[in-house]
Motif scaffolding. Sequence first.
Motif, PDB file in Angstrom:
ATOM      1  N   ARG A  93      19.521  35.420 -10.803  1.00 17.96           N
ATOM      2  CA  ARG A  93      18.977  34.103 -11.142  1.00 17.96           C
ATOM      3  C   ARG A  93      17.642  34.239 -11.872  1.00 17.96           C
ATOM      4  N   THR A  94      17.317  33.204 -12.657  1.00 18.11           N
ATOM      5  CA  THR A  94      16.014  33.201 -13.336  1.00 18.11           C
ATOM      6  C   THR A  94      14.881  32.930 -12.354  1.00 18.11           C
ATOM      7  N   ALA A  95      15.172  32.233 -11.243  1.00 16.81           N
ATOM      8  CA  ALA A  95      14.173  31.958 -10.204  1.00 16.81           C
ATOM      9  C   ALA A  95      14.885  31.831  -8.860  1.00 16.81           C
ATOM     10  N   LEU A  96      14.170  32.122  -7.798  1.00 17.41           N
ATOM     11  CA  LEU A  96      14.737  31.944  -6.461  1.00 17.41           C
ATOM     12  C   LEU A  96      14.887  30.450  -6.178  1.00 17.41           C
ATOM     13  N   PRO A  97      15.862  30.067  -5.347  1.00 17.22           N
ATOM     14  CA  PRO A  97      16.042  28.651  -5.027  1.00 17.22           C
ATOM     15  C   PRO A  97      14.762  28.033  -4.446  1.00 17.22           C
ATOM     16  N   ALA A  98      14.472  26.809  -4.873  1.00 17.92           N
ATOM     17  CA  ALA A  98      13.259  26.116  -4.437  1.00 17.92           C
ATOM     18  C   ALA A  98      13.506  25.175  -3.268  1.00 17.92           C
ATOM     19  N   GLY A  99      14.771  24.970  -2.890  1.00 16.37           N
ATOM     20  CA  GLY A  99      15.105  24.056  -1.807  1.00 16.37           C
ATOM     21  C   GLY A  99      15.361  24.787  -0.502  1.00 16.37           C
ATOM     22  N   LYS A 100      15.514  24.009   0.564  1.00 20.81           N
ATOM     23  CA  LYS A 100      15.768  24.578   1.886  1.00 20.81           C
ATOM     24  C   LYS A 100      17.252  24.762   2.182  1.00 20.81           C
ATOM     25  N   GLN A 101      18.127  24.318   1.278  1.00 19.78           N
ATOM     26  CA  GLN A 101      19.561  24.518   1.455  1.00 19.78           C
ATOM     27  C   GLN A 101      20.153  24.993   0.134  1.00 19.78           C
ATOM     28  N   TYR A 102      21.087  25.939   0.244  1.00 20.50           N
ATOM     29  CA  TYR A 102      21.723  26.524  -0.936  1.00 20.50           C
ATOM     30  C   TYR A 102      23.175  26.794  -0.581  1.00 20.50           C
ATOM     31  N   ALA A 103      24.079  26.379  -1.428  1.00 24.05           N
ATOM     32  CA  ALA A 103      25.515  26.599  -1.188  1.00 24.05           C
ATOM     33  C   ALA A 103      26.152  27.154  -2.453  1.00 24.05           C
ATOM     34  N   THR A 104      27.009  28.145  -2.262  1.00 23.84           N
ATOM     35  CA  THR A 104      27.726  28.742  -3.383  1.00 23.84           C
ATOM     36  C   THR A 104      28.921  29.527  -2.837  1.00 23.84           C
TER      37      THR A 104
END
Length: 101
Positions: free
Chosen positions: A19-30
């Motif tokens: 990724r270009t940046a790490l996720p900024a939110g508290k939840q991530y789904a993939t």
Amino acid sequence: MSKSVIAKVYWVPLEKGGRTALPAGKQYATVSCFQEDAESWPQEAWSIVLEFDEPPLKQGNPSMARARFLVDAAPVDRLKPGRAFDLYEGVKRVATVEIIE
């Protein structure tokens, strides 16, 4: 809701195709790819939800999370300490998740 486990998320660096940046939110789904699904992936894949106390952007790499399957019918026996699997955004591998507890 399926049970959650404690996991360490190792994000693939941008220079290695992540990724270009790490996720900024508290939840991530993939979508995930477990070793036993390699032959049928990506046609058959399980979605994983990661929930963070602090967003990965703040935690850095690696990040700690609670991991669970998106659906209850998923093979929850795969989320055992010592197991690992990869996360993808499309066909791009973005992280490796190690189950801690």
